[in-house]
Design an enzyme around this catalytic site. Structure first.
Site, PDB file in Angstrom:
ATOM      1  N   THR A 121       0.853  -1.191   0.000  1.00 35.67           N
ATOM      2  CA  THR A 121       0.000   0.000   0.000  1.00 35.67           C
ATOM      3  C   THR A 121       0.884   1.235   0.000  1.00 35.67           C
ATOM      4  OG1 THR A 121      -1.667  -1.201   1.232  1.00 35.67           O
ATOM      5  CG2 THR A 121      -1.837   1.196   1.248  1.00 35.67           C
ATOM      6  N   ASN A 208      -9.446   2.138   2.550  1.00 40.31           N
ATOM      7  CA  ASN A 208      -9.088   2.016   3.967  1.00 40.31           C
ATOM      8  C   ASN A 208      -9.542   3.234   4.769  1.00 40.31           C
ATOM      9  OD1 ASN A 208      -8.060  -0.484   3.687  1.00 40.31           O
ATOM     10  ND2 ASN A 208      -5.931   0.023   4.128  1.00 40.31           N
ATOM     11  N   PHE A 249     -18.300  -2.926   9.446  1.00 36.64           N
ATOM     12  CA  PHE A 249     -17.466  -1.837   9.993  1.00 36.64           C
ATOM     13  C   PHE A 249     -18.285  -0.810  10.769  1.00 36.64           C
ATOM     14  CE2 PHE A 249     -14.709  -4.001   7.240  1.00 36.64           C
ATOM     15  CZ  PHE A 249     -13.444  -3.810   7.743  1.00 36.64           C
ATOM     16  N   LEU A 250     -19.421  -1.261  11.292  1.00 38.46           N
ATOM     17  CA  LEU A 250     -20.202  -0.388  12.169  1.00 38.46           C
ATOM     18  C   LEU A 250     -20.272  -1.017  13.564  1.00 38.46           C
ATOM     19  CD1 LEU A 250     -23.159   0.905   9.920  1.00 38.46           C
ATOM     20  CD2 LEU A 250     -21.146   2.162  10.704  1.00 38.46           C
ATOM     21  N   ALA A 252     -19.099  -0.656  17.251  1.00 42.65           N
ATOM     22  CA  ALA A 252     -18.435   0.267  18.188  1.00 42.65           C
ATOM     23  C   ALA A 252     -17.478  -0.523  19.070  1.00 42.65           C
ATOM     24  CB  ALA A 252     -19.490   0.973  19.030  1.00 42.65           C
ATOM     25  N   CYS A 260      -2.633  -1.560   8.911  1.00 40.25           N
ATOM     26  CA  CYS A 260      -3.175  -0.873   7.731  1.00 40.25           C
ATOM     27  C   CYS A 260      -3.867   0.440   8.053  1.00 40.25           C
ATOM     28  CB  CYS A 260      -4.101  -1.809   6.973  1.00 40.25           C
ATOM     29  SG  CYS A 260      -3.184  -3.154   6.208  1.00 40.25           S
TER      30      CYS A 260
END
Ligand code: NAD
Length: 429
Positions: A121, A208, A249-250, A252, A260
């Site tokens: 990356t 990302n 990706f939600l 908490a 990364c």
């Protein structure tokens, strides 16, 4: 096809093994002699599900080799993937000296056409620098192309992610390079997006950054939930049912970590700055992430009062489950903050303890998850390993001095934990 993968870390080793699995002849190169020796003894230096099996299979089929000899690998391969590390420097810029050094070595070793593919990356425009570097050292004027093929695999499911990706991104300057990369990935059933090199480089950084933004968004929402007795998981479920948003990706928690997101976000902010744009949105994403760790420590302090000589049991050290990777794991900052206030920490992680010992030498490492609870004043969950959900919590409670669980990954159900007599503190619930 004959392929060299230079850099045999999480990405290089997985990519090399998977490319061999789909039929190519792959030489994995690393300048870490110990790593290559371990691989040549049939062992693997990292923990990654399924990886050992496909390495063994490819070794048996004589399609996978490990070496420290980059020059030989380049001479024997038509396509050279660069998969070395791009670690962050003090100021947040990625250290691209490894990429440069490999580009130079490829330039001096190649004796006929080579396609040089950046898989590490890297910031947008690195491809141009790779081209320039190769041109400078390509004294024999050997023809070559540069391409970008960013890698989206996730540690913990790297093999499946490589073999069944959502998309394959190929950034190229001409048809020859495109055809070679399309041919390499032909056995993989996934959409292939062909772009210019800069766009491909940006797709990786933007992906990302966007995912990190989702995590920080929900961590900020968690603060509002705590202030209003709402449940962040319900909020995330409701939001996630909208296809435009998605549930992934939600979750908490104590924030993102790993090799990364933190470094790529930093690097993206830096390159944006260099290009004349202050990406304040992403700086805020970073700030929220730092705050998530500090808030967690504050919660522990709030329930235990003084931390001096308090025993804190920590379950989970790796930055996420199914990996042994400790790089920039939230556990590091949280544990260091607890130690700084005089707490004593006993910890357990199913895979990451060997790596953690070097980074966190001042804590006690336990053989089992249950051992962590011994005389503990509080149990902190920092990684959502599946096995923690299956713990015998009655037995854990008996071992603890105070039955308090601070669940930094929302692993447990509050009602169940409280029924067992624990005090339960989650994130955003
Ligand atoms: P890593 O540190 O695990 O592996 C890098 C390897 O490169 C090391 O083994 C190192 O010894 C080797 N190396 C360095 N210089 C070399 C040289 N001159 N010659 C040969 N080998 C050399 O890193 P990683 O996690 O595999 O990441 C590699 C790149 O891929 C990074 O840019 C990273 O951001 C990116 N990436 C990582 C992930 C991930 O989940 N780890 C996912 C996608 C992309």
């Amino acid at each position: 096809m004959r392929i060299a993968v230079i850099g045999t870390g999480y990405v290089g080793l997985t990519s090399g093994a998977c490319l061999a699995k789909i039929g190519h002849r792959v030489i994995c190169v690393d300048n870490d002699e110990e790593k290559i020796a371990v691989l040549n003894q049939g062992r693997i230096p990292i923990y990654e599900p399924e990886l050992k099996e496909i390495i063994d299979e490819s070794l048996r089929a004589n399609r996978l080799y490990f070496t420290t000899d980059i020059s030989k690998a380049v001479k024997e391969s038509e396509v050279c993937f660069i998969a070395v590390g791009t670690p962050p420097l003090e100021d947040g810029q990625p250290d691209l000296t490894y990429v440069e050094s490999v580009a130079r070595e490829i330039a001096t070793s190649m004796d006929s056409y080579r396609l040089v593919v950046e898989k590490s990356t890297v910031p947008v425009q690195t491809g141009k620098w790779i081209r320039k570097t190769i041109e400078r050292y390509n004294h024999k004027q050997v023809p070559f192309d540069v391409a970008s093929n960013p890698e989206f695999l996730r540690e913990g499911s790297a093999v499946q992610d490589f073999l069944k990706p959502d998309r394959i991104v190929i950034g190229v300057e001409n048809e020859r390079a495109r055809d070679l990369l399309v041919e390499i990935y032909k056995p993989i059933n996934a959409p292939v997006l062909v772009t210019d090199i800069s766009s491909a480089e940006l797709i990786k950084h933007c992906s990302n950054a966007f995912l990190a933004m989702k995590i920080s968004f929900i961590n900020a929402v968690a603060i509002i939930c705590e202030a209003t007795n709402a449940d962040v998981r319900e909020v995330a479920n409701g939001m996630g049912m909208d296809k435009r948003i998605g549930r992934a990706f939600l979750d908490a928690g104590v924030g993102y970590g790993g090799f990364c997101f933190p470094k790529d976000l930093r690097a993206f902010i830096r390159i944006a700055e260099e290009l004349g744009y202050d990406f304040r949105l992403l700086r805020e994403v970073e700030r929220i992430n730092e705050e998530a760790k500090q808030r967690f420590v504050r919660k522990i302090r709030k329930v235990l009062w003084n931390l001096r000589d308090k025993n804190i049991g920590v379950l989970g050290l790796a930055f996420k489950p199914n990996t042994d990777d400790m790089r920039l794991a939230p556990s590091i900052d949280i544990i260091n903050a607890l130690l700084a206030e005089g707490a004593k920490v006993r910890a357990y992680d199913p895979q990451a303890m060997e790596k953690a010992r070097k980074i966190l030498p001042d804590i006690i490492y336990c053989e089992t998850a249950a051992d962590v609870a011994q005389e503990a004043d509080l149990l902190a969950i920092l990684t959502e390993w599946k096995e923690f959900k299956q713990l015998d919590l009655r037995c854990i409670k008996e071992k603890m001095r105070l039955p308090i669980i601070c669940d930094g990954r929302n692993v447990f159900e509050r009602s169940e934990i409280e029924r067992l007599g624990f005090t339960y503190i989650g994130v955003g619930r």
